[in-house]
Design a protein around this motif. Structure first.
Motif, PDB file in Angstrom:
ATOM      1  N   ASP A  10       0.823  -1.218   0.000  1.00 14.55           N
ATOM      2  CA  ASP A  10       0.000   0.000   0.000  1.00 14.55           C
ATOM      3  C   ASP A  10       0.855   1.265   0.000  1.00 14.55           C
ATOM      4  OD1 ASP A  10      -2.260  -1.488  -0.082  1.00 14.55           O
ATOM      5  OD2 ASP A  10      -2.774  -1.280   2.042  1.00 14.55           O
ATOM      6  N   SER A  11       1.895   1.257   0.823  1.00  8.72           N
ATOM      7  CA  SER A  11       2.800   2.426   0.883  1.00  8.72           C
ATOM      8  C   SER A  11       3.499   2.612  -0.458  1.00  8.72           C
ATOM      9  CB  SER A  11       3.876   2.246   1.957  1.00  8.72           C
ATOM     10  OG  SER A  11       3.299   1.885   3.177  1.00  8.72           O
ATOM     11  N   SER A  22       1.051   4.235  -2.904  1.00  7.65           N
ATOM     12  CA  SER A  22       0.885   5.676  -2.582  1.00  7.65           C
ATOM     13  C   SER A  22       2.094   6.477  -3.053  1.00  7.65           C
ATOM     14  CB  SER A  22       0.734   5.888  -1.077  1.00  7.65           C
ATOM     15  OG  SER A  22      -0.359   5.169  -0.597  1.00  7.65           O
TER      16      SER A  22
END
Length: 309
Positions: free
Chosen positions: A278-279, A282
């Motif tokens: 997820d990081s 992003s």
């Protein structure tokens, strides 16, 4: 020898140097290094077809118009080296899809050479075995043996003396590409000048560098937070000196959630380590919005391997 194949397809990975320490300048003009390599999922595709002579052509998302396609090309050198070693009389037509940036510090040319060695060995049915391919690879360039081996490894000497390193799990990286390449010899020369300029402020380089134990522990634990604390590259300072805008890219990544950023190899590609998928997504979105050319990759992946088309 086995029966020659009609055509062969090999995939060979680019690499990130998650740790790189460079020894003192030696009398032969080279430096010994101690590096921790990780093969990542940005790969070159090498296809080999029977031919009477040796040729190479390129396609793919990377602009390869400036690449030599004559006997000076490393993939052709690799094919010719195998032919000489085995007494093979024919040639090969190599078609390479480039995804790893050229002169980007990720070993794209080395991946092409490793892919060509493996592809020609299978195409010609020469069956020289991994050990012999590794020996040929080491003569072609310091990073070529690692592109054959893949995974995670510690490289010493010129970077070609490899020992596998245990790495658990998957690391998530976001790569920021520059629209220019950097010459590896120029970066090493700048490192020597940097060391002379700052002789009083920095620890003197060791003739025999080593990889910090913390790096091996972080890889073994599969812990990106631990690894972020240990990322190090002696070539980063000279790369930033030659291309000061890279410092802004490093800052931007770290402002947008990267655990850490590092210049890969001799640059100019910057590898940002993310905490998780997820990081990484992003970060990829944030850097793309800032008009940077980026790719999200994972590591470690396997070295050059044959694919069934």
């Amino acid at each position: 020898m086995t029966t020659p194949a009609a055509a062969v397809h090999v995939r060979a990975p680019g690499k990130i140097n998650v740790f790189m320490r460079v020894g003192t300048l030696q009398e032969d003009g080279y430096h010994d290094v101690a590096t921790a390599y990780q093969a990542v999922s940005l790969c070159e595709e090498v296809r080999a077809f029977p031919a009477s002579d040796f040729s190479v052509s390129f396609d793919g998302p990377i602009d390869s118009s400036g690449l030599a396609t004559d006997a000076s090309n490393i993939a052709i050198k690799a094919a010719r080296a195998l032919a000489r070693r085995t007494g093979f009389r024919g040639g090969v037509r190599l078609e390479i899809t480039k995804r790893v940036p050229i002169a980007g510090g990720m070993g794209g040319g080395s991946a092409d050479a490793a892919g060509a060695l493996l592809a020609c060995d299978a195409l010609w049915g020469t069956d020289v075995g991994r050990e012999e391919l590794h020996a040929l690879a080491a003569r072609l360039g310091a990073d070529v043996p690692f592109a054959l081996m893949g995974g995670t490894a510690i490289g010493t000497g010129r970077g070609d003396r490899l020992s596998p390193a245990l790495a658990k799990g998957t690391f998530h990286w976001v790569l920021a590409f520059a629209d220019f390449g950097m010459s590896t010899p120029a970066v090493y020369q700048e490192l020597d000048r940097h060391r002379d300029r700052h002789a009083l402020d920095i620890f003197p380089a060791s003739p025999q560098p080593f990889v910090d134990a913390g790096v091996l522990q972080a890889l073994r634990a599969g812990d990106p937070h631990m690894l972020a604390e240990c990322l190090h590259n002696d070539l980063q300072a000279p790369s930033l000196h030659l291309a000061p805008d890279l410092a802004k890219v490093l800052e931007l990544g770290e402002q947008n959630g990267a655990l850490a950023g590092i210049v890969s190899g001799s640059g100019p590609t910057i590898a940002f380590l993310a905490a998780d998928l997820d990081s990484a997504i992003s970060l990829q979105i944030a850097l793309s919005a800032a008009r940077l050319t980026v790719a999200r990759v994972t590591g470690p992946v396997s070295g050059a391997r044959l694919l069934a088309d």
